[in-house]
Design an enzyme around this catalytic site. Structure first.
Site, PDB file in Angstrom:
ATOM      1  N   LYS A  50     -25.764  41.103 -26.489  1.00 13.49           N
ATOM      2  CA  LYS A  50     -25.131  40.599 -27.715  1.00 13.49           C
ATOM      3  C   LYS A  50     -25.993  40.948 -28.930  1.00 13.49           C
ATOM      4  O   LYS A  50     -25.487  41.342 -29.976  1.00 13.49           O
ATOM      5  CB  LYS A  50     -24.904  39.084 -27.600  1.00 13.49           C
ATOM      6  N   GLN A  94     -25.289  30.219 -25.152  1.00 13.77           N
ATOM      7  CA  GLN A  94     -25.036  30.950 -23.906  1.00 13.77           C
ATOM      8  C   GLN A  94     -24.865  29.962 -22.744  1.00 13.77           C
ATOM      9  O   GLN A  94     -25.720  29.118 -22.504  1.00 13.77           O
ATOM     10  CB  GLN A  94     -26.198  31.919 -23.622  1.00 13.77           C
ATOM     11  N   ASP A 117     -17.159  31.702 -30.078  1.00  8.65           N
ATOM     12  CA  ASP A 117     -16.673  31.819 -28.704  1.00  8.65           C
ATOM     13  C   ASP A 117     -15.263  31.227 -28.570  1.00  8.65           C
ATOM     14  O   ASP A 117     -14.599  31.422 -27.556  1.00  8.65           O
ATOM     15  CB  ASP A 117     -17.607  31.054 -27.750  1.00  8.65           C
TER      16      ASP A 117
END
Ligand code: NAD
Length: 280
Positions: A50, A94, A117
């Site tokens: 990322k 994460q 997200d």
């Protein structure tokens, strides 16, 4: 006839290039905070990828690597700080988090405007209604791959295997938004094979290597493999028994090089979208 491979690497490179150009053209200053707790090796790889994608796109990434013993209070405090930080347009925590941390509580603490997200209940609700700013990265990446192959979802029989909040359920919703006739299968589904064989578009998000075999696939189906697994030899593979299914499908996504890179590209897109929302 062998299936055409949908090249996730190529499509994701195109999406990232579009993001890069958009940022450059408009001189945008965009920042993404990536929070990782503990030392899960797979999470480390995802976080590094990322960060690399941010570099390619011209997005500033801020990494917060916290020890596995971090308390919930400390993590929530960091999220509060990032919510208030104007340089940070997107916040990504994460997953999975270490067991003693409540993932739902942490996600709900992220400002919905920075939830790149799209896991926050407010964003999930918007997706249900069809009036959304962010789409969850993996399902959005799958849709992008389907579009890149020139496939029209409207009226097609779509079967999604898996009903998780981050993949299966939103995937079903996105297919529905494009007028697919959608069936969601899961571990209690009866006659899974028969249901899957109806699919014009089959999406596998189970997490089991080689789960989808050729006898579960209709001739000419489009097969999207979300799974990321290791086979007995430790090699990265998807949920689909690739070689045999590729003989039957019309289009197929490989693992690696299919959905995985798309997830990251869509994250970049969402981060720029977050910047725009916050600038309004
Ligand atoms: P999950 O474990 O939360 O969900 C798995 C789903 O599979 C469940 O809904 C379960 O009902 C279903 N399932 C399990 N056994 C089944 C069976 N025998 N028959 C039918 N359904 C069954 O997993 P997840 O988070 O949705 O992830 C699924 C896979 O996708 C994993 O391999 C994960 O690593 C991968 N993944 C990939 C990306 C990417 O970027 N490519 C992103 C997220 C997840």
């Amino acid at each position: 006839m062998a299936a055409q491979i949908i090249d996730g690497k190529a499509v994701s490179a195109k999406v990232k290039e579009e993001v890069r150009q958009e940022i450059e053209r408009e001189g945008l200053e965009v920042g993404l905070a990536v929070v990782i707790v503990g030392d899960d090796p797979a999470s480390r790889v995802y976080v590094n990828n990322k960060k690399k994608a941010c570099e390619v796109c011209g997005i500033k990434s801020y990494e917060y690597a916290l020890p596995a013993e971090t308390t919930e209070e400390e993590l929530l405090e960091l999220v509060d700080t990032l919510n208030a930080d104007e340089k940070v347009n997107g916040i990504l925590v994460q997953l999975p988090l270490p067991k003693h941390l409540n993932e739902e509580k942490v996600i709900e603490r992220i400002s919905p405007m920075k939830d790149v997200d799209a896991f926050h209940a407010a964003n999930v609700g918007k997706i249900m209604i069809g009036n959304y700013a962010f789409l969850p990265c993996t399902p959005a990446g799958c849709m992008e791959l389907i579009h890149s192959a020139g496939i029209d979802v409207s009226g097609k029989e779509c079967v999604v295997i898996g009903r998780s909040n981050i993949v299966g359920k939103p995937m079903a919703m996105l297919l529905l938004h494009e007028n697919g006739t959608v069936t969601v299968c899961h571990s209690r589904t009866k006659d899974l094979k028969e249901v899957c064989r109806r699919a014009d578009i089959l999406v596998a998000a189970v997490g089991r290597a080689g789960f989808v075999t050729a006898d579960m696939v209709k001739d000419g189906a489009v097969v999207i493999d979300v799974g990321i697994n290791r086979n007995a030899d430790g090699k990265l593979c998807g949920d689909v028994a690739y070689d045999e299914v590729a003989e039957k499908a019309s289009f197929i996504t490989p693992v690696p090089g299919g959905v995985g890179p798309m997830t990251i590209a869509m994250l970049m897109k969402n981060t720029v979208m977050a910047k725009r929302i916050q600038s309004k």
